[in-house]
Design a protein around this motif. Structure first.
Motif, PDB file in Angstrom:
ATOM      1  N   TRP A  37       0.840  -1.204   0.000  1.00  0.00           N
ATOM      2  CA  TRP A  37       0.000   0.000   0.000  1.00  0.00           C
ATOM      3  C   TRP A  37       0.870   1.248   0.000  1.00  0.00           C
ATOM      4  O   TRP A  37       0.608   2.205  -0.745  1.00  0.00           O
ATOM      5  N   LEU A  38       1.908   1.253   0.834  1.00  0.00           N
ATOM      6  CA  LEU A  38       2.807   2.407   0.851  1.00  0.00           C
ATOM      7  C   LEU A  38       3.548   2.548  -0.476  1.00  0.00           C
ATOM      8  O   LEU A  38       3.786   3.668  -0.955  1.00  0.00           O
ATOM      9  N   THR A  39       3.936   1.409  -1.078  1.00  0.00           N
ATOM     10  CA  THR A  39       4.614   1.461  -2.376  1.00  0.00           C
ATOM     11  C   THR A  39       3.701   2.064  -3.437  1.00  0.00           C
ATOM     12  O   THR A  39       4.135   2.902  -4.250  1.00  0.00           O
ATOM     13  N   ARG A  40       2.428   1.624  -3.451  1.00  0.00           N
ATOM     14  CA  ARG A  40       1.480   2.189  -4.424  1.00  0.00           C
ATOM     15  C   ARG A  40       1.289   3.685  -4.198  1.00  0.00           C
ATOM     16  O   ARG A  40       1.241   4.474  -5.145  1.00  0.00           O
ATOM     17  N   LEU A  44       2.289   6.371  -6.976  1.00  0.00           N
ATOM     18  CA  LEU A  44       1.303   7.318  -7.509  1.00  0.00           C
ATOM     19  C   LEU A  44       1.764   8.755  -7.305  1.00  0.00           C
ATOM     20  O   LEU A  44       1.620   9.601  -8.199  1.00  0.00           O
ATOM     21  N   GLY A  45       2.356   9.040  -6.157  1.00  0.00           N
ATOM     22  CA  GLY A  45       2.875  10.382  -5.917  1.00  0.00           C
ATOM     23  C   GLY A  45       4.007  10.732  -6.872  1.00  0.00           C
ATOM     24  O   GLY A  45       4.077  11.849  -7.406  1.00  0.00           O
ATOM     25  N   ASP A 170      -1.269   3.177 -15.635  1.00  0.00           N
ATOM     26  CA  ASP A 170      -0.486   2.048 -16.151  1.00  0.00           C
ATOM     27  C   ASP A 170       0.893   2.007 -15.507  1.00  0.00           C
ATOM     28  O   ASP A 170       1.395   0.929 -15.136  1.00  0.00           O
ATOM     29  N   PHE A 171       1.514   3.159 -15.363  1.00  0.00           N
ATOM     30  CA  PHE A 171       2.841   3.209 -14.735  1.00  0.00           C
ATOM     31  C   PHE A 171       2.773   2.713 -13.273  1.00  0.00           C
ATOM     32  O   PHE A 171       3.591   1.905 -12.832  1.00  0.00           O
ATOM     33  N   THR A 172       1.767   3.209 -12.527  1.00  0.00           N
ATOM     34  CA  THR A 172       1.626   2.803 -11.122  1.00  0.00           C
ATOM     35  C   THR A 172       1.341   1.319 -11.004  1.00  0.00           C
ATOM     36  O   THR A 172       1.901   0.621 -10.134  1.00  0.00           O
ATOM     37  N   ALA A 173       0.457   0.789 -11.911  1.00  0.00           N
ATOM     38  CA  ALA A 173       0.129  -0.635 -11.852  1.00  0.00           C
ATOM     39  C   ALA A 173       1.360  -1.490 -12.121  1.00  0.00           C
ATOM     40  O   ALA A 173       1.599  -2.500 -11.446  1.00  0.00           O
ATOM     41  N   ARG A 174       2.165  -1.090 -13.139  1.00  0.00           N
ATOM     42  CA  ARG A 174       3.380  -1.857 -13.428  1.00  0.00           C
ATOM     43  C   ARG A 174       4.350  -1.810 -12.247  1.00  0.00           C
ATOM     44  O   ARG A 174       4.949  -2.827 -11.875  1.00  0.00           O
TER      45      ARG A 174
END
Length: 490
Positions: A37-40, A44-45, A170-174
């Motif tokens: 969760w922190l990584t996501r 995203l930030g 897409d970038f965040t999901a990858r």
């Protein structure tokens, strides 16, 4: 409640593997999920910061191409930048340039307005939907200074640039997928390392279990603690202590059985010889004498058996502490043995008592101990002798019960060994088994006390006697057995 009780029972019976799995796996999963969760959130930030800089660059490029030199508003759009921006954004790009008076409107006129008031000259970002698609917008408002005197008020221009958030998502999901794969591998490695570490850590415990299981039932030797880990050492120490106590108990029981069998075998052999002699005898007088000898021997074996049972009970019976009136106890024992004293013409009495209240002890065992001391004194004191019972205590330390006689006494060498099982004085009467003092000593030790023997010289000459004193410390009933034995008082 039934399920909770069942779960508690299962956990109590579970192995160390199951307990560690139950505690560690959920904790590791929670930590991994939190880390993802922190990584996501961080990804995203970071994506928003990078893409927002591109949107802001496009916004500034449009603003730099707005001109009022002609007296109106002219905008030269940077198409080359938009094409590059669309390539990097991987999605649709939207823009709008509009004046506050509505005279100029370029680009997509229906772009969502900012949900908040814009500060003049300060770019702002916001998210909105456009044609059902999430879009990230940058908005900028500044005043327009037109060189026209006819203007009756200041005008402002609003510049908006937006891009689809698909590329960001897409970038965040990858990034999150790679992080999830990495964390899954790390979690698997941690669980594997934990399992291997647990196997290595529990190996001494399994070796210890195999060593104990492989031992002969009679092997009660101490387990070596040199190669035992510090965490398991208290368990090994406790097992060693238990085996030491068991070994002492087994040794005591074996000694008791050996001594008891020896004593009873002696009496039974004597009875067998006397019975054989009586069977062969025809003379009525000799037959009567043989029967009388058998009666005496039966009395001896009966007393020996009773003393053996009392000794076994004094060693193993659980103590039941209660308040005991020592004066009444002395009176009961004296009355019980008064017929024996009268038969031997012995003066049996109680000395003046020096007591400061009731004692705390096991009354039944204490009566047994005192009875054996008095019976010994009556048996070994010559006829027309004297046996005196006494009780005293000091206010702080201990209680004492003593039996004093004017019998043959003992030598200093004999006093050192008397009180051990089946050890008798050299001048003791025939027929004794040497158990009376051992019973008294055992009961006193169960009360955290002891048995003290002393020689009494009545007249400074050859007339001596023996004083036997059992003592035990004062203390609460709950802590009586925890008091360490002290030296006996004179």
């Amino acid at each position: 409640m039934g399920r909770l009780r069942h779960a508690r029972t299962w956990f109590q019976r579970a192995s160390l593997w199951q307990r560690l799995a139950l505690m560690l796996v959920p904790a590791l999963l929670i930590v991994t999920a939190s880390e993802l969760w922190l990584t996501r959130h961080d990804a995203l930030g970071a994506a928003n910061a990078a893409y927002d800089r591109s949107v802001l660059g496009a916004l500034k490029a449009i603003d730099a191409n707005i001109s009022t030199a002609s007296g109106g508003l002219s905008v030269e759009l940077p198409y080359t930048m938009f094409e590059f921006f669309e390539l990097t954004a991987s999605g649709r790009v939207y823009f709008r340039v509009a004046t506050s008076d509505g005279l100029v409107e370029l680009g997509s006129a229906d772009l969502p307005e900012p949900p908040f008031a814009l500060a003049p000259g300060v770019p702002a970002f916001y998210d909105a939907e456009y044609f059902g698609e999430p879009v990230r917008f940058a908005a900028y408002r500044r005043a327009l200074d037109l060189p026209t005197a006819k203007e009756d008020g200041a005008r402002s221009v609003l510049v908006q640039v937006g891009e689809s958030t698909k590329s960001r998502q897409d970038f965040t999901a990858r990034f999150v997928r790679r992080a999830a794969l990495r964390d899954s591998l790390v979690l698997a490695a941690l669980m594997l390392a934990t399992s291997l570490g647990l196997v290595a850590a529990l190996r001494p415990l399994r070796r210890f279990a195999r060593e104990v299981q492989a031992r002969h039932p009679e092997d009660l030797t101490q387990i070596e603690e040199v190669a035992i880990p510090a965490d398991i050492r208290p368990l090994v120490s406790a097992v060693n202590q238990h085996m030491a106590r068991t070994k002492a108990l087994v040794t005591q029981q074996r000694q008791f059985l050996d001594d008891a069998s020896h004593q009873l075998r002696t009496h039974l052999t004597t009875l067998q010889m006397q019975a054989d002699y009586a069977q062969r005898e025809d003379d009525p007088k000799e037959l009567k004498a043989a029967l009388e000898a058998m009666r005496i021997e039966i009395g001896r074996v009966t007393r020996t058996t009773q003393q053996l049972l009392a000794l076994g009970r004094s060693d193993t019976a659980s103590l039941e502490f209660e308040t005991v009136d020592l004066a009444e106890l002395l009176r009961e024992v004296a009355l019980g043995l008064l017929p024996m004293a009268r038969a031997r013409h012995i003066d049996l009495g109680i000395a003046p008592l020096a007591l400061h209240g009731p004692a705390v002890a096991d009354a039944a065992l204490l009566r047994e101990a005192l009875g054996n001391l008095v019976a010994n004194a009556l048996a070994y004191t010559p006829e027309h002798g004297k046996v005196t019972l006494a009780a005293r205590d000091d206010e702080a330390a201990r209680w004492q019960l003593s039996v004093e006689d004017n019998g043959p006494g003992m030598s200093e060498a004999e006093l050192a060994s008397i009180g051990q099982r089946f050890r008798r004085g050299r001048r003791a009467a025939q027929g004794g088994s040497g158990l009376g003092l051992a019973i008294a000593a055992s009961i006193a030790q169960r009360h955290s006390g002891g048995l003290a023997l002393g020689i009494v010289n009545k007249d400074g000459g050859g007339h001596t006697g023996l004083r036997a004193c059992i003592w035990w410390p004062k203390g609460p009933m709950s802590t009586m057995t925890a008091i360490a034995p002290q030296e006996p008082m004179a």
